[in-house]
Design an enzyme around this catalytic site. Structure first.
Site, PDB file in Angstrom:
ATOM      1  N   GLY A  11       8.863   7.214   1.371  1.00 41.42           N
ATOM      2  CA  GLY A  11       8.200   5.913   1.555  1.00 41.42           C
ATOM      3  C   GLY A  11       7.624   5.405   0.247  1.00 41.42           C
ATOM      4  N   ASP A  12       7.201   4.147   0.246  1.00 38.36           N
ATOM      5  CA  ASP A  12       6.585   3.516  -0.922  1.00 38.36           C
ATOM      6  C   ASP A  12       7.494   3.479  -2.139  1.00 38.36           C
ATOM      7  OD1 ASP A  12       4.282   3.192   0.615  1.00 38.36           O
ATOM      8  OD2 ASP A  12       3.498   5.139   0.004  1.00 38.36           O
ATOM      9  N   GLU A  13       8.776   3.357  -1.908  1.00 34.95           N
ATOM     10  CA  GLU A  13       9.729   3.314  -3.021  1.00 34.95           C
ATOM     11  C   GLU A  13       9.766   1.936  -3.666  1.00 34.95           C
ATOM     12  OE1 GLU A  13      10.540   4.082   0.108  1.00 34.95           O
ATOM     13  OE2 GLU A  13      11.325   6.125   0.186  1.00 34.95           O
ATOM     14  N   GLY A  14       9.185   0.950  -2.979  1.00 33.19           N
ATOM     15  CA  GLY A  14       9.260  -0.425  -3.476  1.00 33.19           C
ATOM     16  C   GLY A  14      10.190  -1.272  -2.598  1.00 33.19           C
ATOM     17  N   LYS A  15      10.207  -0.963  -1.299  1.00 32.87           N
ATOM     18  CA  LYS A  15      11.111  -1.685  -0.381  1.00 32.87           C
ATOM     19  C   LYS A  15      10.719  -3.158  -0.268  1.00 32.87           C
ATOM     20  CE  LYS A  15      10.077   1.317   2.773  1.00 32.87           C
ATOM     21  NZ  LYS A  15       9.320   2.256   1.937  1.00 32.87           N
ATOM     22  N   GLY A  39       3.288  -0.272   4.425  1.00 28.51           N
ATOM     23  CA  GLY A  39       2.578  -1.212   3.559  1.00 28.51           C
ATOM     24  C   GLY A  39       3.576  -1.644   2.505  1.00 28.51           C
ATOM     25  N   HIS A  40       4.092  -2.870   2.629  1.00 26.42           N
ATOM     26  CA  HIS A  40       5.131  -3.356   1.708  1.00 26.42           C
ATOM     27  C   HIS A  40       4.522  -4.429   0.815  1.00 26.42           C
ATOM     28  CE1 HIS A  40       8.550  -1.939   4.600  1.00 26.42           C
ATOM     29  NE2 HIS A  40       7.723  -0.982   4.249  1.00 26.42           N
ATOM     30  N   GLN A 215       8.970   3.153   5.798  1.00 18.98           N
ATOM     31  CA  GLN A 215       8.921   4.586   5.439  1.00 18.98           C
ATOM     32  C   GLN A 215      10.166   4.980   4.624  1.00 18.98           C
ATOM     33  OE1 GLN A 215       8.053   3.887   9.101  1.00 18.98           O
ATOM     34  NE2 GLN A 215       6.156   3.396   8.065  1.00 18.98           N
ATOM     35  N   ALA A 290      -0.719   1.861   0.030  1.00 18.37           N
ATOM     36  CA  ALA A 290      -0.921   0.425   0.269  1.00 18.37           C
ATOM     37  C   ALA A 290      -1.583   0.188   1.626  1.00 18.37           C
ATOM     38  CB  ALA A 290       0.416  -0.309   0.193  1.00 18.37           C
ATOM     39  N   ARG A 294      -5.142   6.074   0.062  1.00 15.42           N
ATOM     40  CA  ARG A 294      -5.186   7.488  -0.353  1.00 15.42           C
ATOM     41  C   ARG A 294      -4.354   7.706  -1.621  1.00 15.42           C
ATOM     42  NH1 ARG A 294      -2.943  10.467   4.864  1.00 15.42           N
ATOM     43  NH2 ARG A 294      -1.648   8.593   4.871  1.00 15.42           N
ATOM     44  N   LEU A 323      10.688   2.182 -12.968  1.00 18.18           N
ATOM     45  CA  LEU A 323      11.120   2.925 -14.149  1.00 18.18           C
ATOM     46  C   LEU A 323      10.076   2.830 -15.257  1.00 18.18           C
ATOM     47  CD1 LEU A 323      13.579   4.514 -15.197  1.00 18.18           C
ATOM     48  CD2 LEU A 323      14.295   2.431 -16.343  1.00 18.18           C
TER      49      LEU A 323
HETATM   50  P1  GDP Z   1       7.128  -0.018  -0.097  1.00 17.56           P
HETATM   51  O1  GDP Z   1       6.269   0.546   0.971  1.00 17.56           O
HETATM   52  O2  GDP Z   1       8.404   0.736  -0.273  1.00 17.56           O
HETATM   53  O3  GDP Z   1       7.367  -1.492   0.045  1.00 17.56           O
HETATM   54  O4  GDP Z   1       6.313   0.171  -1.457  1.00 17.56           O
HETATM   55  P2  GDP Z   1       4.744  -0.116  -1.680  1.00 17.56           P
HETATM   56  O5  GDP Z   1       4.545  -1.574  -1.736  1.00 17.56           O
HETATM   57  O6  GDP Z   1       3.924   0.667  -0.727  1.00 17.56           O
HETATM   58  O7  GDP Z   1       4.523   0.582  -3.086  1.00 17.56           O
HETATM   59  C1  GDP Z   1       5.187   0.174  -4.220  1.00 17.56           C
HETATM   60  C2  GDP Z   1       4.145  -0.235  -5.264  1.00 17.56           C
HETATM   61  O8  GDP Z   1       4.748  -0.291  -6.535  1.00 17.56           O
HETATM   62  C3  GDP Z   1       3.565  -1.627  -5.043  1.00 17.56           C
HETATM   63  O9  GDP Z   1       2.261  -1.656  -5.529  1.00 17.56           O
HETATM   64  C4  GDP Z   1       4.467  -2.514  -5.877  1.00 17.56           C
HETATM   65  O10 GDP Z   1       3.825  -3.722  -6.315  1.00 17.56           O
HETATM   66  C5  GDP Z   1       4.726  -1.608  -7.058  1.00 17.56           C
HETATM   67  N1  GDP Z   1       6.020  -1.776  -7.704  1.00 17.56           N
HETATM   68  C6  GDP Z   1       7.234  -2.048  -7.138  1.00 17.56           C
HETATM   69  N2  GDP Z   1       8.209  -2.011  -8.068  1.00 17.56           N
HETATM   70  C7  GDP Z   1       7.599  -1.711  -9.240  1.00 17.56           C
HETATM   71  C8  GDP Z   1       8.074  -1.484 -10.571  1.00 17.56           C
HETATM   72  O11 GDP Z   1       9.265  -1.556 -10.871  1.00 17.56           O
HETATM   73  N3  GDP Z   1       7.141  -1.162 -11.510  1.00 17.56           N
HETATM   74  C9  GDP Z   1       5.818  -1.042 -11.221  1.00 17.56           C
HETATM   75  N4  GDP Z   1       4.978  -0.712 -12.199  1.00 17.56           N
HETATM   76  N5  GDP Z   1       5.336  -1.252  -9.993  1.00 17.56           N
HETATM   77  C10 GDP Z   1       6.218  -1.560  -9.015  1.00 17.56           C
HETATM   78  P1  IMO Z   2       6.114   2.392   3.770  1.00 17.48           P
HETATM   79  O1  IMO Z   2       6.948   1.577   4.729  1.00 17.48           O
HETATM   80  C1  IMO Z   2       4.505   6.289   2.735  1.00 17.48           C
HETATM   81  C2  IMO Z   2       3.357   8.920   6.031  1.00 17.48           C
HETATM   82  C3  IMO Z   2       1.900   9.238   6.309  1.00 17.48           C
HETATM   83  C4  IMO Z   2       2.034  10.637   6.876  1.00 17.48           C
HETATM   84  C5  IMO Z   2       3.315  10.541   7.700  1.00 17.48           C
HETATM   85  C6  IMO Z   2       3.079  10.252   9.182  1.00 17.48           C
HETATM   86  O2  IMO Z   2       5.023   1.662   3.122  1.00 17.48           O
HETATM   87  O3  IMO Z   2       7.003   3.134   2.829  1.00 17.48           O
HETATM   88  P2  IMO Z   2       2.305   8.051  10.475  1.00 17.48           P
HETATM   89  O4  IMO Z   2       1.064   7.217  10.332  1.00 17.48           O
HETATM   90  O5  IMO Z   2       3.568   7.314  10.245  1.00 17.48           O
HETATM   91  O6  IMO Z   2       2.331   8.826  11.771  1.00 17.48           O
HETATM   92  O7  IMO Z   2       2.170   9.170   9.323  1.00 17.48           O
HETATM   93  O8  IMO Z   2       4.054   9.486   7.136  1.00 17.48           O
HETATM   94  N1  IMO Z   2       3.686   7.478   6.008  1.00 17.48           N
HETATM   95  C7  IMO Z   2       4.027   6.806   4.895  1.00 17.48           C
HETATM   96  N2  IMO Z   2       4.080   7.209   3.612  1.00 17.48           N
HETATM   97  N3  IMO Z   2       4.888   5.046   3.065  1.00 17.48           N
HETATM   98  C8  IMO Z   2       4.872   4.639   4.358  1.00 17.48           C
HETATM   99  O9  IMO Z   2       5.382   3.451   4.746  1.00 17.48           O
HETATM  100  C9  IMO Z   2       4.394   5.524   5.338  1.00 17.48           C
HETATM  101  N4  IMO Z   2       4.212   5.436   6.674  1.00 17.48           N
HETATM  102  C10 IMO Z   2       3.794   6.637   7.071  1.00 17.48           C
HETATM  103  O10 IMO Z   2       1.139   9.214   5.138  1.00 17.48           O
HETATM  104  O11 IMO Z   2       2.269  11.564   5.849  1.00 17.48           O
HETATM  105 MG    MG Z   3       4.331   1.286   1.234  1.00 17.39          MG
END
Ligand code: GDP
Ligand code: IMO
Ligand code: MG
Length: 409
Positions: A11-15, A39-40, A215, A290, A294, A323
């Site tokens: 998760g949180d790869e930047g989707k 959290g996107h 995720q 996001a 945490r 990157l």
């Molecule tokens: P998602 O859940 O996959 O949509 O990712 P999140 O939004 O939770 O987390 C990605 C975080 O990295 C966010 O704060 C974005 O604004 C930030 N982000 C996305 N792409 C880049 C990047 O190429 N460089 C940097 N520095 N930040 C980025």
């Molecule tokens: P996005 O879409 C990162 C993690 C939680 C926990 C596990 C189970 O922003 O990438 P849950 O509340 O789903 O039952 O928690 O999954 N988790 C995430 N980690 N990005 C997310 O979503 C997540 N959604 C849940 O931290 O380890």
């Molecule tokens: Mg996220």
């Protein structure tokens, strides 16, 4: 063309950012699983916005957006997002649709969620809501417009919840929840539509469709690091069941891959960085959840886990994100393989030993670079090594949080 966006790590790869990048060329954007645990992050005029439920493409007025039946919906959270969109001057009338079959996250789901903190969930009620769904007692969005059905289901579910030994049960009172959720139903009723029918029709019409996973594959209930997973299928297959389209409708799955690894909550992270480097990466990449704030644990890029994510989703193209976060590291490691990882790979992960390859860093900012040819030679080397090890095409590289910070390949 129907494309699915899948996170290939934890998760949180930047989707959100990837959807923001692809949305200008898409007409339909749909969320298929998860809930407000997601959290996107996207940006409007430099200002970061985090969406938990609405598809990230909603900021583009030309798009049609869907929340599919596979999502678990927290109406309070969704109403907050709708209000925020109004404040930002983004109109959603006649372009935002929610399936009546989405299951509703109720207050008792949040109270019951990981109450002993054994998984480290986001405590958004996701697991307990899916439990009720599969236990066939869940409350669906459609039920919020049927006072009798809501009354019956709510009384039944509250009685189950109150029979469990929990201190918090006394705070839950039927009348206030009933009234509140009826009013949520009223607020959301203009958006309720037969989203499966709409989506199939739009695909028939040849619209460009983007399906936004939440995720990541390694948090998938079936394919992730169980039990440290979420309770849905971020896997591309979830897009089919979570929206009501045949798998034959999906043309391509695009993987979203961070240039290193992060994980929030519990569960194995074998490539975790030594504390000094982790601190540097966390601060530079703003690696804080996001949704919950945490701190995320950070690790080197994990090729064996990525290979699995790519194989399971038949991913031929990835977007490589963040990157720039590695800009100041003198050396960068890639985990190429594991020693002693057997067939039951996920159970063995904790005890498997990563085998690293070390590459030189580039020690200069890449944030303002927009052309691949202009990247430092060591950056190109890192990108090409990832592409080679994963046997995957890299569609674009992100070098900053803003949408301009994109290098298309
Ligand atoms: P998602 O859940 O996959 O949509 O990712 P999140 O939004 O939770 O987390 C990605 C975080 O990295 C966010 O704060 C974005 O604004 C930030 N982000 C996305 N792409 C880049 C990047 O190429 N460089 C940097 N520095 N930040 C980025
Ligand atoms: P996005 O879409 C990162 C993690 C939680 C926990 C596990 C189970 O922003 O990438 P849950 O509340 O789903 O039952 O928690 O999954 N988790 C995430 N980690 N990005 C997310 O979503 C997540 N959604 C849940 O931290 O380890
Ligand atoms: Mg996220």
């Amino acid at each position: 063309m129907v494309r699915v966006i899948v996170g290939t790590q934890f998760g949180d790869e930047g989707k959100g950012r990837a959807v923001e990048f692809l949305a200008p060329h898409s007409q339909v954007i749909a969320r298929y699983q998860g809930g407000a645990n997601a959290g996107h992050t996207i940006h409007i005029n430099e200002e970061p916005l985090v969406f938990h439920l609405v598809p990230s493409g909603i900021i583009y007025p030309h798009t049609l957006c869907i929340i599919g039946n596979g999502v678990v919906l927290d109406p309070e959270e969704l109403i907050k997002e709708i209000t925020l969109l109004k404040e930002k001057g983004i109109s959603i009338e006649n372009r935002f649709f929610i399936s009546p079959y989405t299951h509703i996250v109720m207050p008792y789901h949040k109270l019951r969620d990981d109450s002993n903190h054994s998984i480290g969930t986001t405590r958004r009620g996701i697991g307990p809501c899916y439990e009720d769904k599969y236990g066939r007692r869940g409350i669906r969005l459609a039920d919020l417009s049927s006072p009798e059905i809501l009354e019956e289901k709510l009384k039944h579910n509250l009685s189950i919840f109150k029979s469990l030994p929990q201190d918090s049960a006394n705070n839950l009172e039927f009348n206030s929840i009933y009234e509140q959720y009826l009013s949520f139903g009223k607020f959301l009723s203009p958006f309720v539509a037969d989203t499966a029918l709409l989506l199939n029709r739009w695909i028939d019409e040849g619209k460009e469709v983007l399906l936004e996973g939440a995720q990541g594959l390694l948090l998938d209930i079936d394919h992730g690091t169980y039990p440290f997973v979420t309770s849905s299928n971020p896997h591309s297959g979830g897009a089919s069941t979570g929206l009501g389209i045949s798998p034959t409708r999906i043309d391509e799955v695009i993987g979203i891959t961070k240039a290193y690894t992060t994980r929030v909550g519990k569960g194995p992270l074998p490539t975790r960085l030594p504390p000094d480097i982790e601190e540097k990466v966390r601060e530079c990449g703003k690696e804080y959840g996001a949704t919950t704030g945490r701190p995320r644990r950070c690790g080197w890029l994990d090729v064996p886990l990525l290979r699995r994510a790519l194989m399971l989703n038949d991913i031929k193209q990835i977007i490589l994100t963040k990157l720039d976060v590695l800009d100041e590291l003198p050396e960068i490691k890639i985990c190429k393989e594991y020693k002693n990882m057997g067939a039951e790979w996920c159970a063995n992960l904790e005890n498997s030993e990563p085998v690293y390859e070390t590459l030189p860093g580039w020690m200069t900012s890449t944030q303002s670079i927009r052309k691949y040819a202009d990247l430092p030679v060591n950056t190109k080397r890192y990108i090409e090594r990832i592409s080679g090890l994963l046997e995957v095409k890299i569609m674009a590289v992100f070098v900053g949080p803003q949408k301009e910070a994109t290098i298309e390949l």
